[in-house]
Design a protein around this motif. Structure first.
Motif, PDB file in Angstrom:
ATOM      1  N   TYR A  25       5.048   8.146   5.366  1.00 47.56           N
ATOM      2  CA  TYR A  25       4.268   7.078   5.991  1.00 47.56           C
ATOM      3  C   TYR A  25       4.641   6.891   7.460  1.00 47.56           C
ATOM      4  O   TYR A  25       5.804   7.004   7.845  1.00 47.56           O
ATOM      5  CB  TYR A  25       4.491   5.755   5.266  1.00 47.56           C
ATOM      6  CG  TYR A  25       4.032   5.760   3.828  1.00 47.56           C
ATOM      7  CD1 TYR A  25       2.676   5.648   3.513  1.00 47.56           C
ATOM      8  CD2 TYR A  25       4.954   5.880   2.793  1.00 47.56           C
ATOM      9  CE1 TYR A  25       2.261   5.651   2.188  1.00 47.56           C
ATOM     10  CE2 TYR A  25       4.540   5.885   1.473  1.00 47.56           C
ATOM     11  CZ  TYR A  25       3.196   5.771   1.179  1.00 47.56           C
ATOM     12  OH  TYR A  25       2.779   5.785  -0.132  1.00 47.56           O
TER      13      TYR A  25
ATOM     14  N   GLU B 160      -0.666   7.803   6.198  1.00 47.87           N
ATOM     15  CA  GLU B 160       0.110   8.626   5.272  1.00 47.87           C
ATOM     16  C   GLU B 160      -0.174  10.092   5.513  1.00 47.87           C
ATOM     17  O   GLU B 160      -1.312  10.479   5.783  1.00 47.87           O
ATOM     18  CB  GLU B 160      -0.244   8.273   3.820  1.00 47.87           C
ATOM     19  CG  GLU B 160       0.571   9.019   2.785  1.00 47.87           C
ATOM     20  CD  GLU B 160       0.238   8.609   1.365  1.00 47.87           C
ATOM     21  OE1 GLU B 160       0.964   9.038   0.442  1.00 47.87           O
ATOM     22  OE2 GLU B 160      -0.746   7.856   1.159  1.00 47.87           O
TER      23      GLU B 160
ATOM     24  N   ILE C 185      -4.494   4.429   5.708  1.00 46.28           N
ATOM     25  CA  ILE C 185      -4.426   3.770   4.405  1.00 46.28           C
ATOM     26  C   ILE C 185      -4.880   2.314   4.487  1.00 46.28           C
ATOM     27  O   ILE C 185      -5.589   1.813   3.629  1.00 46.28           O
ATOM     28  CB  ILE C 185      -2.987   3.831   3.837  1.00 46.28           C
ATOM     29  CG1 ILE C 185      -2.524   5.283   3.713  1.00 46.28           C
ATOM     30  CG2 ILE C 185      -2.889   3.112   2.496  1.00 46.28           C
ATOM     31  CD1 ILE C 185      -3.364   6.115   2.769  1.00 46.28           C
TER      32      ILE C 185
ATOM     33  N   ARG D   3       0.813  -1.214   0.000  1.00 43.61           N
ATOM     34  CA  ARG D   3       0.000   0.000   0.000  1.00 43.61           C
ATOM     35  C   ARG D   3       0.852   1.271   0.000  1.00 43.61           C
ATOM     36  O   ARG D   3       0.326   2.356   0.234  1.00 43.61           O
ATOM     37  CB  ARG D   3      -0.942   0.002   1.209  1.00 43.61           C
ATOM     38  CG  ARG D   3      -1.907  -1.175   1.272  1.00 43.61           C
ATOM     39  CD  ARG D   3      -2.775  -1.263   0.013  1.00 43.61           C
ATOM     40  NE  ARG D   3      -3.465  -0.016  -0.264  1.00 43.61           N
ATOM     41  CZ  ARG D   3      -4.634   0.344   0.289  1.00 43.61           C
ATOM     42  NH1 ARG D   3      -5.222  -0.471   1.157  1.00 43.61           N
ATOM     43  NH2 ARG D   3      -5.198   1.490  -0.028  1.00 43.61           N
TER      44      ARG D   3
END
Length: 210
Positions: free
Chosen positions: A143, A208, A185, A41
């Motif tokens: 992230y 994120e 996410i 992801r």
């Protein structure tokens, strides 16, 4: 170093014994399975920082998945930090996650594409979490991932006969509330009875910055 009860606990003899208990190829295999799911992801991860890296088993797995990425691990226990430093592809920092020298390089804030904890926030005193969240957020370019014991409300759990060293709560939810530009996410669970890649009943959350 803040020199909190929890930091003294992990920097000392108990942390040394933890190093001896937690090692081996099976743990690395489980970590590879876990991080391969999480990294699906993400995109363009060129630098990684783990807060509370211990001997580096998570970073060993990440090196397999991201062989070109620059990997950094921060670890408070000296015995663990020495093992971490033996990994040639890891920049090992023997430090509390709260120490300014770790967070800054001169006047410049050190930032990484992917910053994470795995089984670390659960061992922080509740009064330290706001600072831990700040460190995670400020150190990340893109992230943030936390992989911890989840509970919808804060609760303390006795840990191997010790009190005030293990806490469950909604760490990701608190991060999302504290920093409005963070977006969830993905998330998942790692079960200790998984047939091939067992974990420690940890729940992970990938966020994120937007």
């Amino acid at each position: 170093m803040l020199d909190s009860l929890q930091e003294k606990f992990w920097a000392g003899e108990f942390g040394d014994r933890y190093v001896e208990r937690n090692d081996g190829p099976a743990l690395v295999a489980s970590n590879i399975a876990l991080f391969s799911r999480i990294l699906q992801r993400t995109h363009q991860i060129n630098s990684v920082c783990e807060l509370g890296a211990n001997i580096g088993l998570n970073l060993v797995a990440l090196h397999q998945l991201l062989p070109q990425a620059m990997l950094t691990g921060v670890e408070i226990n000296q015995k663990a930090a020495e093992k971490l430093a033996s990994l040639p592809y890891v920049n090992a920092i023997h430090s509390s996650i709260y120490d300014a020298p770790f967070c800054y390089e001169g006047d410049r804030l050190r930032q990484y594409d992917f910053v994470f904890t795995k089984g670390v926030l659960i061992h922080q005193g509740p009064e330290l979490l706001a600072k831990a969240y700040d460190t995670l957020y400020q150190s990340s370019k893109h992230y943030i991932m936390v992989c911890e014991y989840y509970n919808p409300s804060p609760v303390e759990v006795e840990y191997r006969g010790n009190k005030s060293v293990l806490f469950k709560r909604d760490f990701a939810g608190e991060l999302l509330d504290k920093f409005p530009d963070l977006v969830l996410i993905d998330y998942g669970f790692v079960y200790h009875r998984d047939s091939y890649f067992p974990g420690d009943d940890l729940t992970w959350f990938l966020m994120e910055k937007h």
